[in-house]
Design a protein around this motif. Structure first.
Motif, PDB file in Angstrom:
ATOM      1  N   PHE A  40      -9.787 -43.108  -3.850  1.00 10.30           N
ATOM      2  CA  PHE A  40      -8.822 -42.960  -4.943  1.00 10.30           C
ATOM      3  C   PHE A  40      -7.954 -41.715  -4.795  1.00 10.30           C
ATOM      4  O   PHE A  40      -7.070 -41.482  -5.606  1.00 10.30           O
ATOM      5  N   GLN A  41      -8.218 -40.919  -3.767  1.00 13.61           N
ATOM      6  CA  GLN A  41      -7.262 -39.871  -3.413  1.00 13.61           C
ATOM      7  C   GLN A  41      -5.995 -40.495  -2.844  1.00 13.61           C
ATOM      8  O   GLN A  41      -4.925 -39.925  -2.901  1.00 13.61           O
ATOM      9  N   TYR A  42      -6.163 -41.655  -2.240  1.00 12.01           N
ATOM     10  CA  TYR A  42      -5.042 -42.268  -1.533  1.00 12.01           C
ATOM     11  C   TYR A  42      -4.374 -43.370  -2.327  1.00 12.01           C
ATOM     12  O   TYR A  42      -3.235 -43.726  -2.087  1.00 12.01           O
ATOM     13  N   THR A  43      -5.109 -43.973  -3.245  1.00  9.61           N
ATOM     14  CA  THR A  43      -4.545 -45.095  -3.986  1.00  9.61           C
ATOM     15  C   THR A  43      -4.867 -44.950  -5.465  1.00  9.61           C
ATOM     16  O   THR A  43      -5.824 -44.271  -5.830  1.00  9.61           O
ATOM     17  N   ASP A  44      -4.022 -45.567  -6.328  1.00  9.59           N
ATOM     18  CA  ASP A  44      -4.300 -45.522  -7.767  1.00  9.59           C
ATOM     19  C   ASP A  44      -5.208 -46.654  -8.192  1.00  9.59           C
ATOM     20  O   ASP A  44      -5.981 -46.525  -9.127  1.00  9.59           O
ATOM     21  N   THR A  45      -5.040 -47.800  -7.522  1.00 15.09           N
ATOM     22  CA  THR A  45      -5.848 -48.959  -7.899  1.00 15.09           C
ATOM     23  C   THR A  45      -6.355 -49.650  -6.643  1.00 15.09           C
ATOM     24  O   THR A  45      -5.819 -49.460  -5.558  1.00 15.09           O
ATOM     25  N   ILE A  66      -1.070 -49.481  -2.359  1.00 14.09           N
ATOM     26  CA  ILE A  66      -0.258 -48.336  -1.938  1.00 14.09           C
ATOM     27  C   ILE A  66       1.152 -48.776  -1.607  1.00 14.09           C
ATOM     28  O   ILE A  66       2.133 -48.167  -2.040  1.00 14.09           O
ATOM     29  N   ARG A  73      -8.007 -40.288 -21.764  1.00  9.16           N
ATOM     30  CA  ARG A  73      -6.748 -40.183 -21.028  1.00  9.16           C
ATOM     31  C   ARG A  73      -5.530 -40.406 -21.918  1.00  9.16           C
ATOM     32  O   ARG A  73      -5.625 -41.039 -22.969  1.00  9.16           O
ATOM     33  N   LYS A  98       3.484 -49.740  -4.483  1.00  5.23           N
ATOM     34  CA  LYS A  98       4.043 -48.630  -5.259  1.00  5.23           C
ATOM     35  C   LYS A  98       5.208 -47.966  -4.557  1.00  5.23           C
ATOM     36  O   LYS A  98       6.000 -47.273  -5.168  1.00  5.23           O
ATOM     37  N   ASP A 157      -8.241 -49.222 -11.734  1.00  2.69           N
ATOM     38  CA  ASP A 157      -7.969 -47.837 -11.350  1.00  2.69           C
ATOM     39  C   ASP A 157      -9.293 -47.087 -11.215  1.00  2.69           C
ATOM     40  O   ASP A 157     -10.357 -47.697 -11.323  1.00  2.69           O
ATOM     41  N   ARG A 158      -9.205 -45.765 -10.990  1.00  2.00           N
ATOM     42  CA  ARG A 158     -10.414 -45.036 -10.643  1.00  2.00           C
ATOM     43  C   ARG A 158     -11.504 -45.159 -11.708  1.00  2.00           C
ATOM     44  O   ARG A 158     -12.626 -45.564 -11.422  1.00  2.00           O
ATOM     45  N   GLU A 196       5.351 -45.502  -2.555  1.00  2.00           N
ATOM     46  CA  GLU A 196       5.338 -44.059  -2.285  1.00  2.00           C
ATOM     47  C   GLU A 196       5.008 -43.762  -0.837  1.00  2.00           C
ATOM     48  O   GLU A 196       5.356 -42.725  -0.306  1.00  2.00           O
TER      49      GLU A 196
END
Lengths: 287, 285
Positions: free
Chosen positions: A54-59, B58, A149, B61, A67-68, B63
């Motif tokens: 999840f450092q690299y992707t949101d979902t 990824i 959040r 998105k 998501d995370r 980015e």
């Protein structure tokens, strides 16, 4: 094989089994603690892996909503179900194959209690429950993050939590049935070391959101593990109920919930049928 | 008194005998073996879908239009997992450390002390024979899976230099795996029960060897530390060489560092064995 006049107290019998196992575990206390530590180590390693992801992707998957924090709820659900299966059923299923092979099953058949009950609950591996505790920590942290959040804070309703618990239980039922069926096959196969690996690899599919298989050449897998051997429902259905990755829920999600209920009941019936078929073809291994 | 050539002959023939026995022992279970090998690739199916889902998210998105994670594209990550399977086929030593500890505990080790056979040499030869038998049977399943997955190797075959570095790293990976685990087994001279210690080692090596994911995905500070450890030679390093993630000019130095680690573990293993045998006392027969 129930006796007619006096019903055994199943709950009391189970409590005795659990107590005996705990006494045994406490006799080798250092070993017990080391087992707990290594289970928790395994959990930490997995958490580390997903934190890195999840450092690299949101979902996980575009537009799936995993998501995370929601995925960690999913992970916690996996941990709950696996720890219970490992604590209560894994040691017994292993022993079942061994009882068949050595002829020790004779003793179980003679006892005035339901044989499937006796075989399924005899041992409890208490150290596996440390993973249940680890799951609780993961679930608590992700629920906290979800409620705190800024965009779309989420607190599950009491109904969702209740439904979640019911479907975690039904997930365990599916896993249990699968395990009984696999271990019962040792009546016909003699020994099934490979089948245990197989168990491991099948359940490996249940560890991720099911929609990720639903594309290209994954579709047959998706269909098979949803409708034939329903391992994909085990974690996915309860986790979706609690984490609500897609808000508002879609009608197809409710269909899946309904199907999970049917699948759990059917699996249990099938496992009982397979179990008794296995007993019927069991020939003792007396010298 | 034996003369040097006959002594060599005797030594050689006994080593050949050990090798042949171990080989035959392994080939008895070849059916189960081949099926087991094929099944071991099943978790990769899950990995393919997981990583596809991640790269999908990824790229959608926008980015990270190139779709790179830790220097890897989607296809390369899958190829990486396949290659680590190959690396582990060389470096994993199932039952080695626990076997040594068991032999110490049950006193079986006595037979190496009174016979003119060196325990470590015997075990190494045994392992080579087992691995050899394994490759004879596993080549089929491996070739099948690699053929089915050939599209994930987007850069095709690397050149001969890289291939030879890859082969050397696999062989050294085997030896490092062997001496590292044998050294852990020697702990049995000091502690009777090493199984839980072994489990902890297995956990660490699963994570730190890059078996779980490419080590370049780690946060930079952690990656720097992990790069100093010897675990990466068990899985990450050969795969990274094959996928040309290690610049060719660095290859000689990297391989030299690996060789140094190998020497280190040989020495540790020998020392531990020597010390352990001095401590050891056997009773009865």
């Amino acid at each position: 094989m129930k006796s007619h006049d006096s019903h055994p107290h199943y709950w009391k019998v189970f409590a005795t089994f659990a107590k005996n196992s705990l006494i045994r575990d406490m006799t080798f206390r250092t070993n017990f603690i080391l087992q707990c530590v290594s289970s928790v180590g395994w959990t930490l390693m997995n958490v580390g892996f997903y934190l890195i992801l999840f450092q690299y992707t949101d979902t996980i998957g575009a537009d799936t909503g995993w998501d995370r924090d929601k995925f960690f709820l999913f992970l916690a659900t996996t941990w709950f179900i696996n720890s219970i299966v490992q604590a209560f059923f894994m040691p017994n299923a292993e022993e079942f194959s061994e009882l068949i092979r050595t002829g020790g099953l004779d003793f179980a058949l003679l006892k005035p209690i339901d044989t499937q009950f006796l075989i399924s609950f005899r041992k409890v591996d208490w150290s596996s429950l440390s993973n249940f505790a680890a799951g609780l920590v993961i679930a608590a942290i992700s629920l906290w993050n979800l409620s705190a959040r800024e965009t779309n804070p989420m607190v599950p309703s009491i109904y969702e939590v209740a439904l979640y618990i019911v479907f975690v239980f039904l997930g365990i039922v599916i896993m249990y049935s699968l395990m009984i069926c696999l271990s019962a096959t040792s009546v016909w196969l003699g020994r099934n070391q490979t089948l245990y690996n197989f168990w491991f690899y099948i359940t490996n599919f249940s560890r991720y959101p099911m929609e990720m298989y639903n594309r290209g050449w994954g579709k047959p897998l998706y269909g098979f593990f949803t409708f034939v051997v329903p391992v994909l429902l085990v974690v996915n259905v309860p986790a979706r109920i609690l984490a609500k990755p897609i808000d508002p829920r879609t009608p197809s999600e409710w269909l899946l919930v309904g199907w999970a209920f049917v699948a759990a009941c059917t699996s249990l019936l099938i496992s009982r049928w397979v179990f008794y078929r296995a007993l019927a073809s069991y020939r003792s291994a007396s010298s | 008194m034996l003369t040097a050539p006959t002594w060599m002959n005797w030594k050689l023939s006994s080593w050949i005998m050990i090798f042949r026995t171990a080989l035959e022992e392994r080939l008895v279970y070849r059916g189960d073996f081949a099926l087991g090998t094929l099944m071991r690739f099943l978790p990769i199916v899950t990995q393919i879908f997981l990583w596809f889902a991640i790269f999908d998210a990824i790229e959608s998105k926008g980015e990270n239009p190139k779709g790179l994670i830790g220097g890897f594209q989607f296809e390369e990550i899958v190829a990486y997992y396949l290659l680590t399977m190959l690396g582990r086929a060389f470096s994993s030593m199932p039952g080695l450390a626990s076997g040594i500890a068991k032999q110490i505990r049950e006193g079986e080790i006595k037979k190496y002390l009174i016979q003119p056979i060196d325990l470590i040499g015997f075990l190494l030869l045994n392992r080579i024979a087992h691995k050899f038998a394994y490759y004879v049977i596993a080549t089929g399943p491996f070739a099948l899976v690699f053929f089915l997955c050939r599209n994930f190797f987007i850069n095709g075959m690397p050149d001969l230099l890289v291939i030879s570095a890859f082969a050397i790293s696999l062989l050294m990976g085997f030896l490092i795996g062997f001496f590292l685990e044998a050294a852990i087994g020697m702990i049995g001279f000091w502690f009777l029960e090493v199984s839980s210690l072994l489990f902890v080692y297995m956990l660490f090596s699963f994570f730190l060897s890059g078996h779980m994911f490419p080590l370049t995905l780690l946060p930079d500070q952690i990656e720097a530390v992990v790069n100093f450890l010897p675990f990466k030679y068990l899985a990450y390093f050969p795969a990274a060489i094959f996928l040309e993630k290690i610049p060719p000019e660095d290859l000689p130095l990297e391989l030299a560092v690996e060789a140094a680690w190998l020497v280190f573990f040989i020495v540790v293993c020998r020392l531990a064995y020597g010390r352990g045998v001095k401590r050891y006392s056997g009773f009865g027969g």
